[in-house]
Design an enzyme around this catalytic site. Sequence first.
Site, PDB file in Angstrom:
ATOM      1  N   SER A 142      -8.356 -10.705   2.962  1.00 62.09           N
ATOM      2  CA  SER A 142      -7.797 -11.180   4.231  1.00 62.09           C
ATOM      3  C   SER A 142      -7.565 -12.678   4.200  1.00 62.09           C
ATOM      4  O   SER A 142      -8.295 -13.422   3.560  1.00 62.09           O
ATOM      5  CB  SER A 142      -8.730 -10.859   5.391  1.00 62.09           C
ATOM      6  OG  SER A 142      -8.175 -11.386   6.586  1.00 62.09           O
TER       7      SER A 142
ATOM      8  N   HIS B  44     -11.741  -4.561   9.899  1.00 59.12           N
ATOM      9  CA  HIS B  44     -11.375  -5.962  10.143  1.00 59.12           C
ATOM     10  C   HIS B  44     -10.013  -6.009  10.842  1.00 59.12           C
ATOM     11  O   HIS B  44      -9.825  -6.712  11.836  1.00 59.12           O
ATOM     12  CB  HIS B  44     -11.329  -6.724   8.806  1.00 59.12           C
ATOM     13  CG  HIS B  44     -10.611  -8.050   8.860  1.00 59.12           C
ATOM     14  ND1 HIS B  44      -9.234  -8.155   8.927  1.00 59.12           N
ATOM     15  CD2 HIS B  44     -11.082  -9.323   8.883  1.00 59.12           C
ATOM     16  CE1 HIS B  44      -8.899  -9.425   8.984  1.00 59.12           C
ATOM     17  NE2 HIS B  44     -10.002 -10.154   8.957  1.00 59.12           N
ATOM     18  N   ASN B  45      -9.071  -5.251  10.326  1.00 64.85           N
ATOM     19  CA  ASN B  45      -7.728  -5.274  10.918  1.00 64.85           C
ATOM     20  C   ASN B  45      -7.706  -4.656  12.312  1.00 64.85           C
ATOM     21  O   ASN B  45      -6.956  -5.100  13.179  1.00 64.85           O
ATOM     22  CB  ASN B  45      -6.736  -4.553  10.002  1.00 64.85           C
ATOM     23  CG  ASN B  45      -6.304  -5.432   8.841  1.00 64.85           C
ATOM     24  OD1 ASN B  45      -7.052  -6.270   8.386  1.00 64.85           O
ATOM     25  ND2 ASN B  45      -5.093  -5.230   8.353  1.00 64.85           N
TER      26      ASN B  45
ATOM     27  N   GLU C 216      -8.794  -7.261  14.442  1.00 64.49           N
ATOM     28  CA  GLU C 216      -7.659  -8.216  14.490  1.00 64.49           C
ATOM     29  C   GLU C 216      -6.633  -7.764  15.547  1.00 64.49           C
ATOM     30  O   GLU C 216      -6.156  -8.569  16.352  1.00 64.49           O
ATOM     31  CB  GLU C 216      -7.023  -8.267  13.092  1.00 64.49           C
ATOM     32  CG  GLU C 216      -5.755  -9.070  12.945  1.00 64.49           C
ATOM     33  CD  GLU C 216      -5.189  -8.939  11.509  1.00 64.49           C
ATOM     34  OE1 GLU C 216      -5.891  -9.282  10.541  1.00 64.49           O
ATOM     35  OE2 GLU C 216      -4.040  -8.478  11.360  1.00 64.49           O
ATOM     36  N   TYR C 217      -6.323  -6.472  15.557  1.00 66.14           N
ATOM     37  CA  TYR C 217      -5.375  -5.947  16.557  1.00 66.14           C
ATOM     38  C   TYR C 217      -5.887  -6.207  17.971  1.00 66.14           C
ATOM     39  O   TYR C 217      -5.136  -6.621  18.853  1.00 66.14           O
ATOM     40  CB  TYR C 217      -5.201  -4.430  16.378  1.00 66.14           C
ATOM     41  CG  TYR C 217      -4.129  -3.972  15.413  1.00 66.14           C
ATOM     42  CD1 TYR C 217      -4.076  -4.454  14.112  1.00 66.14           C
ATOM     43  CD2 TYR C 217      -3.183  -3.017  15.794  1.00 66.14           C
ATOM     44  CE1 TYR C 217      -3.117  -4.003  13.216  1.00 66.14           C
ATOM     45  CE2 TYR C 217      -2.216  -2.560  14.910  1.00 66.14           C
ATOM     46  CZ  TYR C 217      -2.189  -3.053  13.622  1.00 66.14           C
ATOM     47  OH  TYR C 217      -1.239  -2.598  12.741  1.00 66.14           O
TER      48      TYR C 217
ATOM     49  N   LYS D 126     -12.179  -3.567   5.329  1.00 64.61           N
ATOM     50  CA  LYS D 126     -10.946  -4.326   5.604  1.00 64.61           C
ATOM     51  C   LYS D 126     -10.141  -3.649   6.711  1.00 64.61           C
ATOM     52  O   LYS D 126      -9.554  -4.312   7.574  1.00 64.61           O
ATOM     53  CB  LYS D 126     -10.093  -4.460   4.326  1.00 64.61           C
ATOM     54  CG  LYS D 126      -8.745  -5.161   4.557  1.00 64.61           C
ATOM     55  CD  LYS D 126      -8.927  -6.587   5.076  1.00 64.61           C
ATOM     56  CE  LYS D 126      -7.704  -7.427   5.301  1.00 64.61           C
ATOM     57  NZ  LYS D 126      -6.424  -6.940   5.562  1.00 64.61           N
TER      58      LYS D 126
ATOM     59  N   ALA E  12       0.843  -1.205   0.000  1.00 63.94           N
ATOM     60  CA  ALA E  12       0.000   0.000   0.000  1.00 63.94           C
ATOM     61  C   ALA E  12       0.875   1.250   0.000  1.00 63.94           C
ATOM     62  O   ALA E  12       2.020   1.227   0.448  1.00 63.94           O
ATOM     63  CB  ALA E  12      -0.894  -0.012   1.229  1.00 63.94           C
TER      64      ALA E  12
ATOM     65  N   ARG F 295       0.941  -1.915  21.062  1.00 62.84           N
ATOM     66  CA  ARG F 295       2.001  -2.159  20.062  1.00 62.84           C
ATOM     67  C   ARG F 295       3.022  -1.025  20.122  1.00 62.84           C
ATOM     68  O   ARG F 295       4.227  -1.246  20.005  1.00 62.84           O
ATOM     69  CB  ARG F 295       1.417  -2.264  18.651  1.00 62.84           C
ATOM     70  CG  ARG F 295       0.683  -3.562  18.437  1.00 62.84           C
ATOM     71  CD  ARG F 295       0.687  -3.979  16.976  1.00 62.84           C
ATOM     72  NE  ARG F 295      -0.292  -5.038  16.765  1.00 62.84           N
ATOM     73  CZ  ARG F 295      -0.502  -5.639  15.611  1.00 62.84           C
ATOM     74  NH1 ARG F 295       0.184  -5.298  14.540  1.00 62.84           N
ATOM     75  NH2 ARG F 295      -1.401  -6.596  15.501  1.00 62.84           N
TER      76      ARG F 295
HETATM   77  C1  6PG Z   1      -5.168 -10.120   6.840  1.00 70.68           C
HETATM   78  C2  6PG Z   1      -4.137  -9.359   7.606  1.00 70.68           C
HETATM   79  C3  6PG Z   1      -3.135  -8.784   6.650  1.00 70.68           C
HETATM   80  C4  6PG Z   1      -1.829  -8.399   7.310  1.00 70.68           C
HETATM   81  C5  6PG Z   1      -1.940  -7.204   8.191  1.00 70.68           C
HETATM   82  C6  6PG Z   1      -0.847  -7.134   9.208  1.00 70.68           C
HETATM   83  O1  6PG Z   1      -6.326  -9.800   7.030  1.00 70.68           O
HETATM   84  O2  6PG Z   1      -4.796 -11.020   6.099  1.00 70.68           O
HETATM   85  O3  6PG Z   1      -4.729  -8.339   8.326  1.00 70.68           O
HETATM   86  O4  6PG Z   1      -3.760  -7.764   5.962  1.00 70.68           O
HETATM   87  O5  6PG Z   1      -1.310  -9.468   8.001  1.00 70.68           O
HETATM   88  O6  6PG Z   1      -1.852  -6.087   7.386  1.00 70.68           O
HETATM   89  O7  6PG Z   1      -0.917  -5.890   9.740  1.00 70.68           O
HETATM   90  P1  6PG Z   1       0.138  -5.300  10.733  1.00 70.68           P
HETATM   91  O8  6PG Z   1       1.479  -5.394  10.049  1.00 70.68           O
HETATM   92  O9  6PG Z   1      -0.294  -3.893  10.924  1.00 70.68           O
HETATM   93  O10 6PG Z   1       0.066  -6.148  11.945  1.00 70.68           O
END
Ligand code: 6PG
Length: 471
Positions: free
Chosen positions: A128, A185-186, A189-190, A182, A76, A285
């Site tokens: 993802s 989603h991340n 995820e965090y 997305k 990106a 983080r």
């Molecule tokens: C996914 C992940 C992918 C990637 C992240 C990691 O959904 O497959 O989210 O997009 O592993 O971008 O993000 P960081 O480097 O910010 O942890």
Amino acid sequence: MSKARFGMVGLGTMGRNFLLNIADDGFSCVGYDLDAEKRRLLLEEGKQWNVMAAESPADLAGKLETPRSIMLLVPAGKIVDAVIEDLLPHLEKGDLIIDGGNSHFTDTERREAYLAEKGIGFLGVGVSGGEEGARLGPSIMPGGSRDYYARVAPVFEAVAAKVDGEPCVAYMGSGSAGHFVKMVHNGIEYAMMQLIAEAYDLLRGTPKSLSAGEVFADWNKGKLNSFLIEITATVLKKIDDETGKPLVEMILDTAGQKGTGKWTSQAAMDHGIPIPTIDSAVSMRQISAQKDLRHDIWASNTWAEGTESNTPINNFQVTIDNLHDALYAAFIVSYAQGMSLLQAASEEKGYGLDLAEIAKIWRGGCIIRSAMLEDIRAAFAEDSALPNLLLNLKFAEEIKKNLSALRNTVTQFASAGIPAMCFSSALAYIDAFSSERLPANLTQAQRDYFGAHTYQRIDKDGVFHTANWES
Ligand code: 6PG
């Protein structure tokens, strides 16, 4: 040779795997990368299918049937713009560029408008599932023009992960909807990753007979069943070949980040939606990355010598059982925060998001897939305008059932001196939203004192200002 249906720029592991997945489903495709070695790998790994490699953007355009569909899986940022510029001289009106990276949604809006002026379509698509997901079935979140999406929908539906036979892909909405979803989603995820890390930190204090890896493996069999819990169990069991110790214990405790979690927090601030558990995960983080500062503070006399001793854990089974239920409640809160941001952004940005559909396509392929997403899907199917999952009867009941475990766990963390910013914020989020009255009355009084910002009263309508707070 006949022309290819689908093109890809960027043949790193993600791009190559995604293209091989497409080829595997019977679509002819062509890949381009500056790096000749990556092109060679594509041809080698894809030799049993209809896969071509292109030597240049012009060659790529020439090998594609028209109108062309070209996906970018490149890092990106500026590289996406550079690749678009390289492609443009070789494209014609009606061709389509698909950005499958983790681009910021504002970049997606800018690129869509820029390419529209030239008659070129643009879709911002969240993908993802990492490298394995790209090859075997990711969760795909496409956004942009519905007509352009219709052109590639059969390809995406074929390659996406399947749950109960249904593909984990659905049109998200107009403009930057796909990349916004997305991003959130991340953010979730965090939060989930940090909650798991905090749980692991607490489990590290348990006796050697109780392996943390076994605990997570056991949890994965029940209501915590999810990709992240599953891989945690696997990761914790891995032994380092060199030292014979668990590999995870040999890894430096500084977490990296590419920015999507931070963007989620920034967007939430802009939309006025509280997502403190996601914010806390981003902060943790950042704190982890300030290793030198942490060391200096830890090593300074004040902190090393002067602190009270931490209370050791004495009943591990109770701690572990509580931790399980606390993690379950905190996972719900993480999803609730992310979904509430999506609900608000959908309204303000006119995306027209269908949250039930989003929960549905997150049930497979993606990093935050979990058993509880089926209940989240059902909650939004029942009420598509639900502003917060905590308002859903089933989730409210689940939270209530697990609240004392969450409270006990946060107490346990605090008395053991183990930082638990995500667990604590999840608890505070529930407590705050379920408080009929918050101390914001005092905040208003202070604002009125120093800035004449006025306040409202509980006993009568109107806006009030107290000219003299001191008498
Ligand atoms: C996914 C992940 C992918 C990637 C992240 C990691 O959904 O497959 O989210 O997009 O592993 O971008 O993000 P960081 O480097 O910010 O942890």
